[in-house]
Design an enzyme around this catalytic site. Structure first.
Site, PDB file in Angstrom:
ATOM      1  N   GLY A  13      20.632  -3.350  28.261  1.00 43.73           N
ATOM      2  CA  GLY A  13      21.605  -2.500  28.959  1.00 43.73           C
ATOM      3  C   GLY A  13      22.331  -1.581  27.990  1.00 43.73           C
ATOM      4  N   THR A 142      26.257  -5.078  22.943  1.00 42.22           N
ATOM      5  CA  THR A 142      26.397  -5.483  24.332  1.00 42.22           C
ATOM      6  C   THR A 142      27.854  -5.358  24.721  1.00 42.22           C
ATOM      7  OG1 THR A 142      26.319  -7.245  25.971  1.00 42.22           O
ATOM      8  CG2 THR A 142      26.512  -7.959  23.724  1.00 42.22           C
ATOM      9  N   ASP A 144      29.200  -7.053  26.895  1.00 41.35           N
ATOM     10  CA  ASP A 144      29.676  -8.359  27.361  1.00 41.35           C
ATOM     11  C   ASP A 144      30.309  -9.218  26.273  1.00 41.35           C
ATOM     12  OD1 ASP A 144      28.924  -7.995  30.028  1.00 41.35           O
ATOM     13  OD2 ASP A 144      26.851  -8.479  29.556  1.00 41.35           O
ATOM     14  N   MET A 190      32.686  -6.231  35.209  1.00 41.95           N
ATOM     15  CA  MET A 190      31.386  -6.765  34.811  1.00 41.95           C
ATOM     16  C   MET A 190      31.521  -8.036  33.962  1.00 41.95           C
ATOM     17  SD  MET A 190      29.033  -3.498  33.755  1.00 41.95           S
ATOM     18  CE  MET A 190      28.116  -2.551  34.973  1.00 41.95           C
ATOM     19  N   GLU A 247      32.916 -10.280  38.220  1.00 38.42           N
ATOM     20  CA  GLU A 247      31.867 -10.280  39.256  1.00 38.42           C
ATOM     21  C   GLU A 247      31.205 -11.645  39.374  1.00 38.42           C
ATOM     22  OE1 GLU A 247      28.597  -7.700  38.144  1.00 38.42           O
ATOM     23  OE2 GLU A 247      28.513  -8.491  36.118  1.00 38.42           O
ATOM     24  N   GLN A 303      31.745   1.230  33.268  1.00 37.59           N
ATOM     25  CA  GLN A 303      32.243   0.343  32.213  1.00 37.59           C
ATOM     26  C   GLN A 303      31.377   0.426  30.959  1.00 37.59           C
ATOM     27  OE1 GLN A 303      33.542  -3.681  34.059  1.00 37.59           O
ATOM     28  NE2 GLN A 303      32.527  -2.557  35.679  1.00 37.59           N
ATOM     29  N   ARG A 304      30.093   0.667  31.158  1.00 36.31           N
ATOM     30  CA  ARG A 304      29.241   0.728  29.973  1.00 36.31           C
ATOM     31  C   ARG A 304      28.862   2.155  29.587  1.00 36.31           C
ATOM     32  NH1 ARG A 304      23.916  -1.790  32.857  1.00 36.31           N
ATOM     33  NH2 ARG A 304      22.951   0.167  33.486  1.00 36.31           N
TER      34      ARG A 304
END
Lengths: 411, 411
Positions: A13, A142, A144, A190, A247, A303-304
């Site tokens: 991603g 990432t 995340d 996310m 989420e 967000q990304r």
């Protein structure tokens, strides 16, 4: 003597700063005297189709390097492709190395997440076993922030900054509307398993903003009745309630909260029901249970990809780890991932470290329970102190005709 | 001689620049020698509860004025409150004028949409009939750009800029992921009846970006079968399809497209089914019909609150119309709305005009059919030429600890 060529790819991603790592690879490779810097198009998957470019046909100036740092998503294109185990399909490895030999590649750099580090591990193992001389280095990315070993991941700071800034704006919007009626705003962030980004909404708490009232991370089971009661309690004190949820929050029985919605009419081609979002579901739930105005907001893909609100610290660190990978390979390392080591909190200082990809466990780095409050409805000061340095500063976008300009691939 | 005091209020849905109009009112009132500048809290609804502040307790410096210009949502708080007809409830008018008399108000300025202009009309009519000397002036605002008489509305340019910039970033994200598989991205934009904001996605078409492939406005009935066929046709040429739709697109039978989703489990307290969004519905529909990866993205509330991506032209014009209202009242006008007149396209020049609120019809200004292409799946160059000047330039946010700072009300 063989040409000293280098090839770089992007995988997984995208983030707002994955291209800053690419810029770091390119600039450092040039400065260290590498000959041609190739870019794989769509990662290892594209390389297998012999899809690549000479990056000097794309990046013509320092201005282009700066533009690349300000361009979101994968400039070279990304892929989601996991290499088979070496013993399962030797042919694919032979094919990759034939291409690398043909291009006279000395260094292979892959910018990506866990799967990309797995690729680096397999390729470097294969090279050693078969006596190939190429070096393989991984550069993490990432949004995340769920990779172990590195203090944080490039991409996370910019996503956190976008989320915190947008949360501040949403809070202002809600306050402007709340008069003699209650209003609940639920923001969905996310992060399927790790709550780092959802916790970043706490950064919206500043001298002129209360920040969110409740923050729910996916690491802890979500008790929907307690949640409702907590919201009811809060409504006795204030009219506008702001709630941030991941989420990925799950009920104690393991089901995702968004699964409660029952889903819409369609089932996607993979057989998944199209689920309404978590925020939309909880907004409907609270409207029905409490009887006040509610709204659900998803920050979604921006967000990304919102490089217009990227963090300077993040862009600079992404550039640094890209460059550090080239340096490490040039000095003889292979089968390694570059990481970010935090040297100091105050003032914030970081540097690039290096780690053996064989030691990377596949477990996700989650938010520790001790960084949430007692009933897991907010994050602690330790959490905030950890994130705050990562969203500092910005790179002014290059605005052309009123919009941020990007560097894009020319074929 | 009575004190020359002035009162200003904000009403309706907030925008990114409604506070710039407030700043324009405040600064011009100071410069023209008004004594106290009051702000109604939550508009006329708050005024009826005698909720107001002396703005000099809130704005202490030119720096605060600049911060106010960069603050989204209604600084004073907003309301959605429509005054009754004068003959229906005389008492409410007596109450308002008693408060205005007590505060020695000479000028009343209301920043808002159609309902606010209706308020200005009724209050100025009442004043004239009853012999009150106050002047009443309206300042337009709405992201939807659906007000007649003004070339465009303050707030629209900034929303359009945010939408265009975010669309560019989403397109980059999609292109990075598209390799050997099709992907359809559907972006849902605000605008129940008017397609101005949805059309603004066309601005994402720049020298380095193709922009959206299809754009559907709510002004024309949406033929879902034709839409599917068009997408199928496009997929023969490219792998990543980007579609912008208005939240308000309707089927030929008059139902909203989002009504097709069947809705989730909950019914809100007003009896409305909680509907899945238009983009989410169409993403599910195309996934089922075509069998490729699809995703729906809602830009949501950030469209009206993302002051970090506001247009300088818009902020400046919002400031100008606020100041022009004070000037007009000071020169004796009442029952008028300030409008923006476009003097020239190239170079773009605009000025403040003035219009009798009695002449404002309540009909929404829609996108003309001639500004869409033949099958109403895109906007024309005329549409783009109209919007492009409105998104130019920016005000650098005042960044504190990595986030945009706002001016907020101190009680």
């Amino acid at each position: 003597m063989a040409k000293r060529n280098i090839i770089v790819g992007q995988s997984g991603g995208p983030t707002a700063v994955i291209n800053s790592s690419l810029a770091g690879v390119y600039k450092t490779a040039r400065e260290r005297g590498f000959h041609t810097v190739y870019g794989m198009l769509h990662g290892i998957q594209g390389l297998l189709d012999e899809q690549y470019v000479d990056l000097s046909t794309q990046i013509h100036s320092d201005m282009d390097i700066e533009l690349l740092k300000r361009t979101p998503s994968a400039f070279l294109g990304s892929c989601r492709y996991k290499l088979p185990e070496i013993h399962e399909d030797m042919e694919i490895y032979e094919k990759i190395f034939a291409i690398l030999d043909k291009l006279e590649i000395e260094v292979f750099i892959y910018i990506g997440g866990n799967d990309s580090m797995d690729t680096i591990k397999k390729l470097s193992d294969y090279a050693i076993v078969k006596g190939h001389s190429q070096k393989f280095l991984g550069v993490p990315k990432t949004i995340d922030n769920d990779l172990a070993l590195t203090d944080h991941t490039p991409g996370f700071g910019s996503a956190a900054k976008y989320i915190a800034a947008s949360t501040k704006e949403i809070i202002r919007d809600a306050l402007g509307l709340a008069y003699k009626k209650d209003m609940i705003t639920i923001i969905e962030i996310m992060g399927r398993n790790a709550g780092w980004l959802t916790g970043a909404t706490a950064l919206a708490k500043t001298e002129e903003c209360d920040g969110p009232d409740l923050i729910y991370l996916p690491e802890v089971p979500f008790d929907i009745e307690k949640f409702r009661d907590k919201v009811k309690e809060l409504l006795k004190q204030k009219q506008s309630i702001i709630i941030a949820v991941s989420e990925g929050i799950k009920l104690p029985d393991g089901r995702y909260v968004c699964e409660l919605s029952g889903g819409a009419d369609y089932v996607d081609p993979f057989g998944h029901k199209q689920l309404a979002g978590t925020a939309a579901y909880l907004a409907g739930f609270l409207a029905a249970e409490i009887g006040c105005k509610t709204r659900g907001i998803e920050f979604s893909t921006l967000q990304r990809s919102a490089s217009h609100m990227a963090s300077r610290v993040d862009i600079d660190e992404a550039f640094m780890v890209g460059g550090a990978a080239v340096k490490a390979a040039d000095e003889g390392d292979t089968g390694k991932m570059v990481v970010i080591d935090r040297l100091s909190d105050d003032p914030y200082m970081s540097t690039a470290g290096i780690y053996d990809v064989h030691k990377i466990a596949n477990n996700e780095k989650l938010v520790p329970r001790s960084w949430m409050n007692e009933d897991a409805s907010y994050v602690t000061d330790e959490f905030i102190n950890y994130i705050e340095p990562l969203i500092q500063g910005d790179y002014t976008p290059f605005m052309v005709n009123g919009l941020p300009q990007h560097l894009v691939l020319k074929r």
